[in-house]
Design a protein around this motif. Structure first.
Motif, PDB file in Angstrom:
ATOM      1  N   PHE A  82     -34.373  32.879  34.844  1.00 25.31           N
ATOM      2  CA  PHE A  82     -32.905  32.881  34.883  1.00 25.31           C
ATOM      3  C   PHE A  82     -32.396  33.935  35.880  1.00 25.31           C
ATOM      4  CE2 PHE A  82     -33.079  31.545  30.126  1.00 25.31           C
ATOM      5  CZ  PHE A  82     -33.228  30.207  30.476  1.00 25.31           C
ATOM      6  N   ILE A  83     -33.093  35.081  35.929  1.00 22.92           N
ATOM      7  CA  ILE A  83     -32.687  36.138  36.872  1.00 22.92           C
ATOM      8  C   ILE A  83     -32.839  35.606  38.304  1.00 22.92           C
ATOM      9  CG2 ILE A  83     -33.240  38.442  37.779  1.00 22.92           C
ATOM     10  CD1 ILE A  83     -34.203  39.167  34.889  1.00 22.92           C
ATOM     11  N   GLU A  84     -33.973  34.959  38.582  1.00 17.55           N
ATOM     12  CA  GLU A  84     -34.196  34.406  39.932  1.00 17.55           C
ATOM     13  C   GLU A  84     -33.146  33.369  40.296  1.00 17.55           C
ATOM     14  OE1 GLU A  84     -38.101  33.223  41.319  1.00 17.55           O
ATOM     15  OE2 GLU A  84     -38.975  34.461  39.734  1.00 17.55           O
ATOM     16  N   GLN A  85     -32.714  32.616  39.278  1.00 22.34           N
ATOM     17  CA  GLN A  85     -31.704  31.575  39.527  1.00 22.34           C
ATOM     18  C   GLN A  85     -30.287  32.144  39.562  1.00 22.34           C
ATOM     19  OE1 GLN A  85     -32.561  27.670  37.436  1.00 22.34           O
ATOM     20  NE2 GLN A  85     -34.100  28.988  36.495  1.00 22.34           N
ATOM     21  N   ASP A  86     -30.179  33.452  39.348  1.00 25.71           N
ATOM     22  CA  ASP A  86     -28.902  34.155  39.445  1.00 25.71           C
ATOM     23  C   ASP A  86     -27.833  33.579  38.514  1.00 25.71           C
ATOM     24  OD1 ASP A  86     -27.267  36.163  40.365  1.00 25.71           O
ATOM     25  OD2 ASP A  86     -26.497  34.999  42.053  1.00 25.71           O
ATOM     26  N   VAL A  87     -28.203  33.338  37.271  1.00 26.96           N
ATOM     27  CA  VAL A  87     -27.215  32.856  36.305  1.00 26.96           C
ATOM     28  C   VAL A  87     -26.167  33.948  36.056  1.00 26.96           C
ATOM     29  CG1 VAL A  87     -28.919  31.370  35.166  1.00 26.96           C
ATOM     30  CG2 VAL A  87     -28.520  33.686  34.287  1.00 26.96           C
TER      31      VAL A  87
ATOM     32  N   GLY B 110     -40.655  45.152  22.882  1.00 26.35           N
ATOM     33  CA  GLY B 110     -41.278  44.618  24.098  1.00 26.35           C
ATOM     34  C   GLY B 110     -40.300  44.033  25.108  1.00 26.35           C
ATOM     35  N   TRP B 111     -38.999  44.384  24.990  1.00 17.71           N
ATOM     36  CA  TRP B 111     -38.003  43.774  25.866  1.00 17.71           C
ATOM     37  C   TRP B 111     -37.488  44.707  26.961  1.00 17.71           C
ATOM     38  CZ3 TRP B 111     -37.943  38.782  25.206  1.00 17.71           C
ATOM     39  CH2 TRP B 111     -38.255  38.247  23.956  1.00 17.71           C
ATOM     40  N   ASP B 112     -37.843  45.988  26.895  1.00 19.97           N
ATOM     41  CA  ASP B 112     -37.205  46.978  27.773  1.00 19.97           C
ATOM     42  C   ASP B 112     -37.269  46.594  29.250  1.00 19.97           C
ATOM     43  OD1 ASP B 112     -36.946  49.674  25.821  1.00 19.97           O
ATOM     44  OD2 ASP B 112     -38.489  48.231  25.278  1.00 19.97           O
ATOM     45  N   GLN B 113     -38.479  46.227  29.684  1.00 21.81           N
ATOM     46  CA  GLN B 113     -38.646  45.990  31.123  1.00 21.81           C
ATOM     47  C   GLN B 113     -37.844  44.795  31.629  1.00 21.81           C
ATOM     48  OE1 GLN B 113     -42.750  45.987  32.525  1.00 21.81           O
ATOM     49  NE2 GLN B 113     -42.057  44.871  34.354  1.00 21.81           N
ATOM     50  N   VAL B 114     -37.926  43.676  30.921  1.00 24.44           N
ATOM     51  CA  VAL B 114     -37.243  42.476  31.420  1.00 24.44           C
ATOM     52  C   VAL B 114     -35.714  42.611  31.276  1.00 24.44           C
ATOM     53  CG1 VAL B 114     -37.316  41.033  29.321  1.00 24.44           C
ATOM     54  CG2 VAL B 114     -37.445  39.959  31.575  1.00 24.44           C
ATOM     55  N   PHE B 115     -35.259  43.327  30.248  1.00 25.29           N
ATOM     56  CA  PHE B 115     -33.810  43.563  30.124  1.00 25.29           C
ATOM     57  C   PHE B 115     -33.333  44.463  31.274  1.00 25.29           C
ATOM     58  CE2 PHE B 115     -32.955  42.789  25.265  1.00 25.29           C
ATOM     59  CZ  PHE B 115     -33.507  41.524  25.378  1.00 25.29           C
ATOM     60  N   ALA B 116     -34.184  45.439  31.645  1.00 23.79           N
ATOM     61  CA  ALA B 116     -33.814  46.331  32.759  1.00 23.79           C
ATOM     62  C   ALA B 116     -33.745  45.527  34.055  1.00 23.79           C
ATOM     63  CB  ALA B 116     -34.823  47.473  32.872  1.00 23.79           C
TER      64      ALA B 116
ATOM     65  N   ASP C 218     -30.548  45.333  36.430  1.00 18.82           N
ATOM     66  CA  ASP C 218     -30.595  45.637  37.868  1.00 18.82           C
ATOM     67  C   ASP C 218     -29.992  44.499  38.689  1.00 18.82           C
ATOM     68  OD1 ASP C 218     -31.787  47.988  37.289  1.00 18.82           O
ATOM     69  OD2 ASP C 218     -33.824  47.378  37.852  1.00 18.82           O
ATOM     70  N   ALA C 219     -30.152  43.266  38.178  1.00 19.04           N
ATOM     71  CA  ALA C 219     -29.603  42.101  38.893  1.00 19.04           C
ATOM     72  C   ALA C 219     -28.130  41.878  38.548  1.00 19.04           C
ATOM     73  CB  ALA C 219     -30.412  40.859  38.543  1.00 19.04           C
ATOM     74  N   GLY C 220     -27.587  42.722  37.684  1.00 15.50           N
ATOM     75  CA  GLY C 220     -26.167  42.608  37.320  1.00 15.50           C
ATOM     76  C   GLY C 220     -25.879  41.466  36.353  1.00 15.50           C
ATOM     77  N   ILE C 221     -26.890  41.050  35.589  1.00 14.94           N
ATOM     78  CA  ILE C 221     -26.698  39.928  34.653  1.00 14.94           C
ATOM     79  C   ILE C 221     -26.678  40.461  33.218  1.00 14.94           C
ATOM     80  CG2 ILE C 221     -27.628  37.726  33.822  1.00 14.94           C
ATOM     81  CD1 ILE C 221     -29.090  37.463  36.530  1.00 14.94           C
ATOM     82  N   PRO C 222     -25.532  40.306  32.530  1.00 13.71           N
ATOM     83  CA  PRO C 222     -25.480  40.796  31.144  1.00 13.71           C
ATOM     84  C   PRO C 222     -26.315  39.954  30.190  1.00 13.71           C
ATOM     85  CG  PRO C 222     -23.347  39.864  31.797  1.00 13.71           C
ATOM     86  CD  PRO C 222     -24.259  39.751  32.984  1.00 13.71           C
ATOM     87  N   ILE C 223     -26.816  40.625  29.155  1.00 17.60           N
ATOM     88  CA  ILE C 223     -27.646  39.968  28.135  1.00 17.60           C
ATOM     89  C   ILE C 223     -26.873  39.887  26.813  1.00 17.60           C
ATOM     90  CG2 ILE C 223     -29.690  40.272  26.663  1.00 17.60           C
ATOM     91  CD1 ILE C 223     -31.083  40.158  29.123  1.00 17.60           C
ATOM     92  N   ILE C 224     -26.886  38.696  26.210  1.00 10.87           N
ATOM     93  CA  ILE C 224     -26.342  38.529  24.850  1.00 10.87           C
ATOM     94  C   ILE C 224     -27.517  38.275  23.908  1.00 10.87           C
ATOM     95  CG2 ILE C 224     -24.939  37.101  23.316  1.00 10.87           C
ATOM     96  CD1 ILE C 224     -23.189  36.349  25.685  1.00 10.87           C
TER      97      ILE C 224
ATOM     98  N   ASP D  32     -35.192  45.857  19.702  1.00  7.43           N
ATOM     99  CA  ASP D  32     -35.308  47.299  19.570  1.00  7.43           C
ATOM    100  C   ASP D  32     -35.321  47.931  20.967  1.00  7.43           C
ATOM    101  OD1 ASP D  32     -35.708  49.802  18.625  1.00  7.43           O
ATOM    102  OD2 ASP D  32     -37.781  49.492  17.976  1.00  7.43           O
ATOM    103  N   VAL D  33     -34.150  47.976  21.589  1.00  5.86           N
ATOM    104  CA  VAL D  33     -34.019  48.552  22.934  1.00  5.86           C
ATOM    105  C   VAL D  33     -32.795  49.458  22.952  1.00  5.86           C
ATOM    106  CG1 VAL D  33     -35.048  46.592  24.182  1.00  5.86           C
ATOM    107  CG2 VAL D  33     -32.585  46.619  23.734  1.00  5.86           C
ATOM    108  N   ASP D  34     -32.673  50.264  24.001  1.00  7.32           N
ATOM    109  CA  ASP D  34     -31.487  51.090  24.139  1.00  7.32           C
ATOM    110  C   ASP D  34     -30.251  50.182  24.265  1.00  7.32           C
ATOM    111  OD1 ASP D  34     -30.773  54.114  24.919  1.00  7.32           O
ATOM    112  OD2 ASP D  34     -29.437  52.704  25.965  1.00  7.32           O
ATOM    113  N   GLU D  35     -29.183  50.586  23.590  1.00 11.68           N
ATOM    114  CA  GLU D  35     -27.956  49.746  23.569  1.00 11.68           C
ATOM    115  C   GLU D  35     -27.408  49.431  24.951  1.00 11.68           C
ATOM    116  OE1 GLU D  35     -25.723  50.482  19.310  1.00 11.68           O
ATOM    117  OE2 GLU D  35     -24.673  50.875  21.182  1.00 11.68           O
ATOM    118  N   SER D  36     -27.724  50.303  25.906  1.00  8.75           N
ATOM    119  CA  SER D  36     -27.189  50.090  27.262  1.00  8.75           C
ATOM    120  C   SER D  36     -27.831  48.873  27.940  1.00  8.75           C
ATOM    121  CB  SER D  36     -27.438  51.335  28.127  1.00  8.75           C
ATOM    122  OG  SER D  36     -28.839  51.532  28.244  1.00  8.75           O
TER     123      SER D  36
END
Ligand code: AHR
Length: 347
Positions: free
Chosen positions: A112-117, A129-135, A139-145, A152-156
């Motif tokens: 989805f990041i590559e497709q720039d959704v 186990g989500w920290d890296q892919v959420f980061a 970085d790509a400016g795509i918000p996560i819901i 279990d990740v930082d709220e940011s």
């Protein structure tokens, strides 16, 4: 007296459901975009346009679903796909079915990041186990819901969580169980997927409530049934062999309770009488079991989150702020009112 209490909770739940756009009328089944596997959801082939919303005002959303482990999960998928189909002039949904694997959800998110959704949504199969892919999404400016389950990740690292309070569901289930068995007796617990927030929190809420307020109730066995009917049945069979004197089963979802009911019957006992059931979700199947006198209580967890999900995604695309936790308020249903409400159930 219980009937009145449950009814008032139900009214509150229905009010909330209408606020969040998840009313009790069944969503019409409409022609839907077929569910993609993770591979199909991956980056388009070289000759296809990479950014699908280029030159269009459509809201383009990628959703990485867990899989199809339960009737509840199917209802959530239906809610998301139906909304997208009914709003296809303004919304484009890229849907991936991760078949219960975190690695597949991560693959889908990267795609989805590559497709720039515009926005990415997911129901995390497990919490960690989500920290890296959420980061990477950030970085790509795509918000996560986060939809229905937490991570279990930082709220940011995510924009918002839309879903129920699983700890409260567990506590409510414990109160219902205590009432059903008169505050004493041996019970067993069927847990959801190991590491999933829905399982961890429903266990915490239930076990803590029992420990704090019901000293004469003993949880003699607790094991995962992975949120599926088949495993719920299998685990219940082994519980029954080693614990012949149990009076109740608490299942983290209705599908496992339905499996447990089969196991109880096959053991020559009467579910709903010899062994009472309390579970979570509120799917049609558990209402049918309650009407038949084979189940006793379900704590609702609303899966009809599609409309709220897309409305929130649209806000995020427009740069509007959203609450960090958009909490669902759910009802509690016992067998004495099941027949009255079964026809109004939307899932
Ligand atoms: O995250 C919600 C849980 O996941 C539901 O209770 C269960 O049925 C599902 O599979």
């Amino acid at each position: 007296m219980k009937k009145r209490l449950v009814s008032s909770i139900l009214c509150a739940a229905m009010l909330t459901a209408s606020i969040v756009g998840c009313g009790s009328a069944a969503p019409e089944k409409t022609a839907q975009a077929p569910a993609q596997t993770v591979e199909e959801a991956e980056t388009p082939k070289a000759d296809a346009p990479a950014a699908t919303d280029e030159g269009s005002d459509k809201l383009v959303v990628g959703f990485a679903q867990i899989g199809q482990e339960s009737g509840w999960r199917d209802a959530e998928t239906m809610s998301i796909q139906t909304y997208a189909a009914e709003h296809s002039d303004t919304v484009e949904l890229k849907f991936a079915d991760a078949q219960q694997k975190q690695e597949n959800q991560i693959k889908a998110i990267k795609s989805f990041i590559e497709q720039d959704v515009d926005v990415i949504g997911l129901a995390p199969v497990v919490e960690t186990g989500w920290d890296q892919v959420f980061a990477e999404a950030q970085d790509a400016g795509i918000p996560i819901i986060l939809l229905d389950r937490t991570a279990d990740v930082d709220e940011s690292l995510y924009a918002t969580f839309i879903g129920s309070d699983f700890i409260e569901e567990g506590k409510e289930a414990a109160k219902q169980m205590a009432e059903l068995i008169g505050g004493k007796g041996k019970i067993v617990e069927l847990e959801g997927t190991v590491g999933a927030s829905a399982a961890t929190d429903r266990k915490t809420g239930f076990d803590e409530e029992i420990a704090a307020n019901y000293p004469d109730i003993e949880i003699v066995a607790s094991q995962t049934g992975d949120f599926t009917r088949a495993q719920g049945k299998e685990v219940m069979e082994s519980f029954l062999k080693s614990n012949p004197d149990i009076v109740g089963v608490y299942a983290h979802n209705d599908d496992m309770a339905l499996g447990a009911i089969e196991a109880i019957k096959e053991a020559g006992l009467k579910p709903g009488e010899d062994i009472v059931t309390v579970s979570v979700d509120g799917v049609k199947g558990i209402f049918e079991a309650m009407v038949a006198g084979e189940a006793n209580c379900t704590v609702e967890c609303n899966p009809l989150l599609g409309p709220l999900f897309f409305e929130t995604a649209a806000k995020l695309k427009n740069g509007e702020s959203v609450e960090k936790w958009v909490k669902s308020v759910d009802g509690v249903f016992t067998s004495d009112i099941a027949a009255d409400v079964i026809d109004s159930r939307a899932y």
